[in-house]
Motif scaffolding. Structure first.
Motif, PDB file in Angstrom:
ATOM      1  N   HIS A   1       0.845  -1.193   0.000  1.00  0.00           N
ATOM      2  CA  HIS A   1       0.000   0.000   0.000  1.00  0.00           C
ATOM      3  C   HIS A   1       0.881   1.245   0.000  1.00  0.00           C
ATOM      4  O   HIS A   1       0.680   2.171  -0.779  1.00  0.00           O
ATOM      5  CB  HIS A   1      -0.917  -0.017   1.223  1.00  0.00           C
TER       6      HIS A   1
ATOM      7  N   ARG B   1       1.272   4.099  -2.988  1.00  0.00           N
ATOM      8  CA  ARG B   1       0.966   5.510  -2.763  1.00  0.00           C
ATOM      9  C   ARG B   1       2.163   6.437  -2.918  1.00  0.00           C
ATOM     10  O   ARG B   1       1.992   7.624  -3.183  1.00  0.00           O
ATOM     11  CB  ARG B   1       0.361   5.707  -1.375  1.00  0.00           C
ATOM     12  N   THR B   2       3.375   5.927  -2.741  1.00  0.00           N
ATOM     13  CA  THR B   2       4.537   6.817  -2.723  1.00  0.00           C
ATOM     14  C   THR B   2       5.504   6.625  -3.888  1.00  0.00           C
ATOM     15  O   THR B   2       6.480   7.377  -3.985  1.00  0.00           O
ATOM     16  CB  THR B   2       5.337   6.640  -1.414  1.00  0.00           C
TER      17      THR B   2
ATOM     18  N   GLN C   1      -8.462   5.616   3.043  1.00  0.00           N
ATOM     19  CA  GLN C   1      -8.585   7.078   3.117  1.00  0.00           C
ATOM     20  C   GLN C   1      -9.031   7.512   4.505  1.00  0.00           C
ATOM     21  O   GLN C   1      -8.528   8.493   5.045  1.00  0.00           O
ATOM     22  CB  GLN C   1      -9.567   7.580   2.054  1.00  0.00           C
TER      23      GLN C   1
END
Length: 73
Positions: free
Chosen positions: A12, A16-17, A61
């Motif tokens: 994850h 995201r990065t 989120q």
């Protein structure tokens, strides 16, 4: 797996990065992003239906947006 960050949270975070590596083509970067997403979804045995994917993204989120004490209660 935890040692090398090959966990649900690790993928994850990678999803995201991640940023394109120097000299990496757009096609290769997209494959890498898709691989991180696939592993993030597969490790917790998330069904690939729209509703289950939506739940996964909304949960992520929520946890990212809330103060830690609210997100973990």
């Amino acid at each position: 797996m935890k040692r090398y960050d090959l966990t649900e949270d690790g993928y994850h975070r990678k999803f995201r990065t991640c940023k394109p590596a120097e000299g990496e083509s757009p096609d290769v970067f997209i494959v890498r992003i898709v691989t991180f997403l696939d592993r993030w979804i597969e490790l917790p045995k998330t069904d690939k239906s729209y509703e289950k994917l939506k739940d996964l993204i909304v949960r992520e989120q929520f946890i990212d947006a809330c103060p830690e004490d609210l997100a973990t209660s």
